[in-house]
Design a protein around this motif. Structure first.
Motif, short mmCIF file in Angstrom:
data_model
loop_
_atom_site.label_atom_id
_atom_site.label_comp_id
_atom_site.label_asym_id
_atom_site.label_seq_id
_atom_site.Cartn_x
_atom_site.Cartn_y
_atom_site.Cartn_z
N GLN A 195 33.34 0.84 34.67
CA GLN A 195 33.30 0.60 33.23
C GLN A 195 32.13 -0.31 32.82
O GLN A 195 31.94 -0.59 31.64
CB GLN A 195 34.61 -0.04 32.75
N ALA A 196 31.35 -0.76 33.79
CA ALA A 196 30.35 -1.79 33.52
C ALA A 196 29.30 -1.35 32.51
O ALA A 196 29.01 -2.07 31.55
CB ALA A 196 29.68 -2.22 34.82
N GLU A 197 28.72 -0.18 32.71
CA GLU A 197 27.61 0.22 31.85
C GLU A 197 28.06 0.55 30.43
O GLU A 197 27.37 0.23 29.46
CB GLU A 197 26.87 1.40 32.46
N GLU A 198 29.25 1.14 30.29
CA GLU A 198 29.78 1.38 28.94
C GLU A 198 29.99 0.06 28.21
O GLU A 198 29.67 -0.07 27.02
CB GLU A 198 31.08 2.18 29.00
N THR B 143 40.86 -0.04 37.41
CA THR B 143 42.32 -0.10 37.37
C THR B 143 42.82 0.07 35.94
O THR B 143 42.05 0.09 34.98
CB THR B 143 42.82 -1.44 37.91
N GLU B 144 44.14 0.12 35.81
CA GLU B 144 44.75 0.14 34.47
C GLU B 144 44.34 -1.08 33.66
O GLU B 144 44.11 -0.99 32.45
CB GLU B 144 46.28 0.20 34.58
N MET C 44 49.41 -9.11 33.26
CA MET C 44 48.56 -8.09 33.85
C MET C 44 49.43 -6.95 34.37
O MET C 44 50.56 -7.15 34.81
CB MET C 44 47.73 -8.68 34.98
N LEU C 45 48.86 -5.74 34.35
CA LEU C 45 49.63 -4.58 34.78
C LEU C 45 49.76 -4.51 36.30
O LEU C 45 50.76 -4.02 36.81
CB LEU C 45 48.98 -3.31 34.25
N SER C 46 48.75 -4.98 37.02
CA SER C 46 48.74 -4.90 38.48
C SER C 46 48.96 -6.28 39.09
O SER C 46 48.48 -7.28 38.54
CB SER C 46 47.40 -4.35 38.96
N PRO C 47 49.66 -6.35 40.24
CA PRO C 47 49.81 -7.65 40.91
C PRO C 47 48.45 -8.21 41.32
O PRO C 47 47.49 -7.46 41.51
CB PRO C 47 50.67 -7.30 42.15
#
Length: 313
Positions: free
Chosen positions: A173-176, A290-291, A1-4
């Motif tokens: 990003q949920a609806e997309e 997030t990324e 994962m990109l984020s901790p």
């Protein structure tokens, strides 16, 4: 994962490593690598460098199945498979340590690097991977090895239809994601029906199954001075050999592998449908953009385009 991970602090990671692998941690750095698990490099006071992984459990694993996969990898390495870079046992004798709702593991840090996608397509490298995969498939299965099973149910499309009937508002990003899944429900139903038909054919030949890595792609390969090593054994399972062939077939190694087209198709569908299932869970749950979220959305659109052809032309 990109984020901790947000679920556990660095100090907790340090304490758990020290308690489980018998040495204080001198330095710990989160590695923005891979997707689905968190990774760190830990330098211990006793001089060892470890590659530390925090695996999530559901939907792929229970604690028992992940422990069995890592214990199986250690057994294969002990049996002489040089390409297996297996986890190290903790002080408990187990290969996983419960932490933050997941499981922490540690493998020796390898002096080497993973090939790029382009490098992994080069003929000499492909031959090394073919040899490593063949050795794995010829190995005697360790006792207790997990067995592959379909990763989405037969009514998968019906479940998605119900879930996507109303708007999703759990994050940016949920609806997309919901709309993209809803637009492909007919194809997902077709893929799922084909998938379970092929899975039934595979189970009918259960006696021919072999130990498989599950994801021996370039990101799970490390080229060292001592040769090729395969890492990330959380997907180790008894299965048809074609489970390990996707990238090798794409690289033109089909004539050496003798892959059965139907089984290659099974595992193309296995990957595609299980990824769609995980992305549906991801975007129906709270997220913040997030990324990692953006990468997951890109991955969802890619899988909704359909299973990738597995047999090279």
């Amino acid at each position: 994962m990109l984020s901790p991970p947000a679920s556990v602090t660095e100090e907790t990671i340090r304490r758990t490593i020290a308690a489980s692998w018998s040495s204080p941690v001198r330095h710990l750095s989160h590695l923005p690598w891979g997707f689905g698990a968190h990774h760190w490099r830990a330098t211990l006071e006793d001089g060892r460098d470890l590659f530390v992984t925090l695996d999530a459990l559901a939907p792929r694993h229970t604690r028992a199945s992940l422990e069995a996969a890592y214990a199986g990898a250690a057994a294969l390495a002990a049996a002489g498979l040089a390409a297996v870079c297996a986890p190290l046992p903790a002080r408990s004798g187990r290969y996983t340590v419960e932490l933050a709702g997941g499981a922490l593991s540690a493998t020796p840090w390898l002096a080497g690097r993973s090939p790029t996608e382009a490098e992994a397509q080069a003929a000499p490298h492909v031959e090394r991977v073919v040899a490593a995969v063949r050795d794995l498939h010829r190995a005697a299965p360790p006792p207790g090895l997990p067995e592959w099973a379909p990763r989405v149910p037969g009514d998968f499309a019906d479940g998605l239809r119900a879930r996507t009937a109303g708007a999703w508002d759990a994050g940016p990003q949920a609806e997309e994601a919901r709309a993209a899944i809803a637009a492909r429900l007919g194809r997902i139903a077709e893929w799922t029906e084909r998938y379970h038909g092929l899975a039934a054919s595979a189970r009918a030949r259960r006696g021919t199954w072999v130990p498989t890595h599950g994801e021996p792609h370039h990101a799970n390969q490390v080229v060292t001075d001592q040769g090729l090593r395969l890492v990330d054994w959380e997907s180790l399972a008894l299965a048809p050999p074609e489970r390990d062939f996707a990238d090798l077939l794409a690289a033109g190694a089909g004539d050496r592998l003798r892959a059965r087209p139907a089984m290659a198709e099974l595992f193309a569908l296995d990957w595609c449908l299980s990824e769609i299932a995980e992305y549906a869970d991801w975007f129906a749950a709270p997220h913040t953009g997030t990324e990692d979220d953006l990468m997951a959305l890109e991955g969802l659109h890619e899988e909704l385009a359909g299973p990738r052809p597995q047999l090279s032309r």
